[in-house]
Write an enzyme that holds these catalytic residues in place. Sequence first.
Site, PDB file in Angstrom:
ATOM      1  N   HIS A  76      -9.852  38.714  37.918  1.00 46.88           N
ATOM      2  CA  HIS A  76     -10.362  40.044  38.962  1.00 46.88           C
ATOM      3  C   HIS A  76      -8.658  39.826  40.186  1.00 46.88           C
ATOM      4  O   HIS A  76      -7.713  39.120  39.318  1.00 46.88           O
ATOM      5  CB  HIS A  76     -11.442  39.835  39.695  1.00 46.88           C
ATOM      6  CG  HIS A  76     -11.862  38.901  40.124  1.00 46.88           C
ATOM      7  ND1 HIS A  76     -11.929  37.193  38.878  1.00 46.88           N
ATOM      8  CD2 HIS A  76     -11.565  38.097  41.247  1.00 46.88           C
ATOM      9  CE1 HIS A  76     -11.612  36.339  40.432  1.00 46.88           C
ATOM     10  NE2 HIS A  76     -11.953  37.096  41.413  1.00 46.88           N
TER      11      HIS A  76
ATOM     12  N   HIS B  40      -8.657  39.599  43.114  1.00 42.64           N
ATOM     13  CA  HIS B  40      -8.584  38.697  43.724  1.00 42.64           C
ATOM     14  C   HIS B  40      -7.007  38.004  43.652  1.00 42.64           C
ATOM     15  O   HIS B  40      -6.654  37.346  42.518  1.00 42.64           O
ATOM     16  CB  HIS B  40      -9.444  37.677  44.329  1.00 42.64           C
ATOM     17  CG  HIS B  40     -10.341  38.222  44.399  1.00 42.64           C
ATOM     18  ND1 HIS B  40     -12.534  37.911  44.764  1.00 42.64           N
ATOM     19  CD2 HIS B  40     -10.944  39.306  46.016  1.00 42.64           C
ATOM     20  CE1 HIS B  40     -12.408  38.951  46.075  1.00 42.64           C
ATOM     21  NE2 HIS B  40     -12.192  39.524  46.369  1.00 42.64           N
TER      22      HIS B  40
ATOM     23  N   ASP C 244      -5.852  34.643  44.757  1.00 40.80           N
ATOM     24  CA  ASP C 244      -6.564  33.972  43.805  1.00 40.80           C
ATOM     25  C   ASP C 244      -6.669  34.129  42.223  1.00 40.80           C
ATOM     26  O   ASP C 244      -6.487  32.760  42.008  1.00 40.80           O
ATOM     27  CB  ASP C 244      -7.376  32.983  44.882  1.00 40.80           C
ATOM     28  CG  ASP C 244      -8.617  32.732  44.915  1.00 40.80           C
ATOM     29  OD1 ASP C 244      -8.813  34.564  44.699  1.00 40.80           O
ATOM     30  OD2 ASP C 244      -9.555  32.617  44.389  1.00 40.80           O
TER      31      ASP C 244
ATOM     32  N   HIS D  41     -18.754  39.853  40.073  1.00 34.35           N
ATOM     33  CA  HIS D  41     -17.993  39.344  41.372  1.00 34.35           C
ATOM     34  C   HIS D  41     -17.766  40.449  42.021  1.00 34.35           C
ATOM     35  O   HIS D  41     -18.150  40.659  43.612  1.00 34.35           O
ATOM     36  CB  HIS D  41     -16.769  38.139  40.859  1.00 34.35           C
ATOM     37  CG  HIS D  41     -16.354  37.988  41.877  1.00 34.35           C
ATOM     38  ND1 HIS D  41     -16.893  36.779  42.857  1.00 34.35           N
ATOM     39  CD2 HIS D  41     -15.426  37.490  42.048  1.00 34.35           C
ATOM     40  CE1 HIS D  41     -15.846  36.428  43.811  1.00 34.35           C
ATOM     41  NE2 HIS D  41     -15.032  36.993  43.476  1.00 34.35           N
TER      42      HIS D  41
ATOM     43  N   ASP E   8     -14.351  33.856  38.610  1.00 33.48           N
ATOM     44  CA  ASP E   8     -15.582  33.994  39.289  1.00 33.48           C
ATOM     45  C   ASP E   8     -17.066  34.852  39.060  1.00 33.48           C
ATOM     46  O   ASP E   8     -16.316  36.250  39.129  1.00 33.48           O
ATOM     47  CB  ASP E   8     -15.287  34.588  40.803  1.00 33.48           C
ATOM     48  CG  ASP E   8     -14.276  33.542  41.878  1.00 33.48           C
ATOM     49  OD1 ASP E   8     -13.553  32.361  41.296  1.00 33.48           O
ATOM     50  OD2 ASP E   8     -13.159  34.385  42.833  1.00 33.48           O
TER      51      ASP E   8
ATOM     52  N   HIS F  26     -19.671  34.061  44.784  1.00 36.15           N
ATOM     53  CA  HIS F  26     -20.249  33.791  43.588  1.00 36.15           C
ATOM     54  C   HIS F  26     -21.549  32.745  43.754  1.00 36.15           C
ATOM     55  O   HIS F  26     -22.439  32.486  44.519  1.00 36.15           O
ATOM     56  CB  HIS F  26     -19.287  32.181  44.419  1.00 36.15           C
ATOM     57  CG  HIS F  26     -17.579  32.614  44.893  1.00 36.15           C
ATOM     58  ND1 HIS F  26     -16.472  32.281  44.024  1.00 36.15           N
ATOM     59  CD2 HIS F  26     -16.935  33.337  45.825  1.00 36.15           C
ATOM     60  CE1 HIS F  26     -15.698  32.782  43.846  1.00 36.15           C
ATOM     61  NE2 HIS F  26     -16.073  33.150  45.576  1.00 36.15           N
TER      62      HIS F  26
ATOM     63  N   HIS G 156     -11.914  25.606  40.711  1.00 41.24           N
ATOM     64  CA  HIS G 156     -12.598  26.657  41.135  1.00 41.24           C
ATOM     65  C   HIS G 156     -13.208  25.955  42.234  1.00 41.24           C
ATOM     66  O   HIS G 156     -14.452  26.823  42.402  1.00 41.24           O
ATOM     67  CB  HIS G 156     -12.503  28.030  40.438  1.00 41.24           C
ATOM     68  CG  HIS G 156     -12.310  29.639  41.737  1.00 41.24           C
ATOM     69  ND1 HIS G 156     -13.337  29.700  42.950  1.00 41.24           N
ATOM     70  CD2 HIS G 156     -11.873  30.235  42.525  1.00 41.24           C
ATOM     71  CE1 HIS G 156     -13.535  30.462  43.468  1.00 41.24           C
ATOM     72  NE2 HIS G 156     -11.897  30.681  43.443  1.00 41.24           N
TER      73      HIS G 156
END
Length: 688
Positions: free
Chosen positions: A73, A75, A77, A162, A183, A400, A422
């Site tokens: 995805h 994000h 991170d 997510h 996630d 999450h 994670h």
Amino acid sequence: MGEKRPVEELSDELTITPLGAGQEVGRSCVLLQFKGKRVLLDIGIHPGLSGLEALPFIDVIDTSQIDLLLVSHFHLDHCGALPYLLEKTSFKGRTFMTHATKAIYKWILADYIKVSNITTEDRGVLYTEKDLDNSLDKIETINFHEEMEVNGIRFWSYNAGHVLGAAMFMIEIAGVKLLYTGDFSRQEDRHLMAAEVPNVKPDILIIESTYGTHVHEKREVREARFTQAVHDTISRGGRCLVPVFALGRAQELMLILDEYWEAHPELHDVPIYYASSLAKKCMAVFQTYVNAMNDKIRRQISVSNPFVFKHISNLKNIDQFQDIGPSVVMASPGMLQSGLSRELFETWCPDQRNSCIIAGYCVEGTLAKMIMSEPEEIISITGQRLPLKCSVNYISFSAHTDYEQTSEFIRLLKPGHIILVHGEQSEMMRLKAALKREYDDQLDIFSPANNEEIILNFRGEKMAKVVGRLASKKAKAGDVVSGVLVKRGFNYHIVSAEELQHYTDLSQGVVLQKQTLSFTAPFSLLHHCLLQLAGGVEQVEQSGKNCLRVFDAVLVVQEKNKVVIQWEGSNMNDMYADAVLTLCLQIEANPQAIKQSSLRSITQGKDKSTFEDRVQKLLVEMFGEESVSYQPKLKYITVSIDNDKAVVNLKSYEVQCGNDSLHQMITSAIKRLHIALTPVNVPTIAIT
């Protein structure tokens, strides 16, 4: 970490190595190695670090050997280091993400580059806008449930719930299946559906452990707490700051606030701002991919656009903001590292009327994580000490999974092995211990740190599928299927040689073999001897030359002082050709002896040796001593050629053999031998 051990295609070892997100949250990056294939799962940056330190440990691997990169995805991170990998390293593999992720990735990373240029020195900037633009051309998109294959690696994706476009990836290599969740959330919210449960059982599950053993509040409870905290701040004349990322939870919170404001007329004069330079662009993406959201949003869009908010205004920068009374501002980034959210927080934190609501997960080392412990003061970006008097509320809207969702997901999938990633070390270890207790230590659970290898062994059975004409008849146990074994990636198929071109890029070829021998004996003598050997010899003419076709497979061409023997290469034809070659060499070595032997065979009856001995000697000459077993007491002779076996009954001279060609060859040879040794009235054969 030292040099990686070579992963051979034939090895049964599957290796999983977190290069990031191992006992930490941030810079997600997991390396999968199996059967000579290498897959990278996500390539993020650490939000609490900067420059090269924020990258995963990709310097310990040879990025040129990576076959495939899958990004879950948008994000940071999980995708923040992608331009660096694609433009600054030797990576040559293929990169995949969903359509929505790619659409948002461009804007998220462009904003990150701008913020990095402002807040860090030149050496801390990982890549430029040009690098980002170039990376877009190298990213391929995949639909949910669409199966793809790269270098023998099969993969497909499921909705992860997510954020918009978030995907879980199922990867299959040599029959071993691995599910990487990235996630994910198993709880449907106001705009996103819950993560899917794959209908395929994975052998390995790589799953997030962000919230460890925590259990989330019910959605209605946390929404009520959130709106009450905002309302209380407005009631006391304060400003409410909600740090959010540009996309994800921000849209969820806007849906909640817009609905709450509509239901409370007394709040209509209090402005709500969505402060993000990406607001307009990102909302356009949300409206484009509305079909990827839950049923409620899809139904509502047919009536009115749920993302056109009545009570919320966009705020591109702080210069447009008139801070003259109570207000609610949602500003990015979500962990107060820098940018507008950090600037507003430093302005408002000394006033006790104000509040800050942390609505998502916060990584260690960020300001958002630090203020949750309510220190007396903070250090500003410029180094000043500021008193922290505003209220700080933590109301998690983070999408999450909690412990209950994670445990249920594992129970439904029943994976053979579980790899936790994670999650901060303490949360990860608590989750690991809780799962072991719940499942009575029946689960094989690993919680590796960064660069720690997890090695699993998979010795799968190789299975070949019969296709084409060979599959037209259902095989029974014990049936022999003869065809060409074709290996494509890690899949095996058996296909008839004639159909190779229909199922592969191969085609059937014929090897024409030719051997020339010196031959000065009469050609008629050779003809006569071949009659005794084969039973039937066809006389043909080829390019004006006399030829003999033997066994319907071998062509003997007469030339001056030599013969040329031709045949199409195959196991049986090679055996026929060997018999003809041996006969030619024997005649050439002693033609007079062969001539006299032929005459005696016809005019003098049986040789002094018994017929049985002659049969045995004939078969030895034809097939070689190692292939013939003579049992005089049991009255049989066995001929073994490759996987074929023939048994000659010396009482009846019947031949039993499953191979028709070999059966015919031995039967004809015995008949010709019997004719040669039995006195009969025959016309004189002219042998010169």
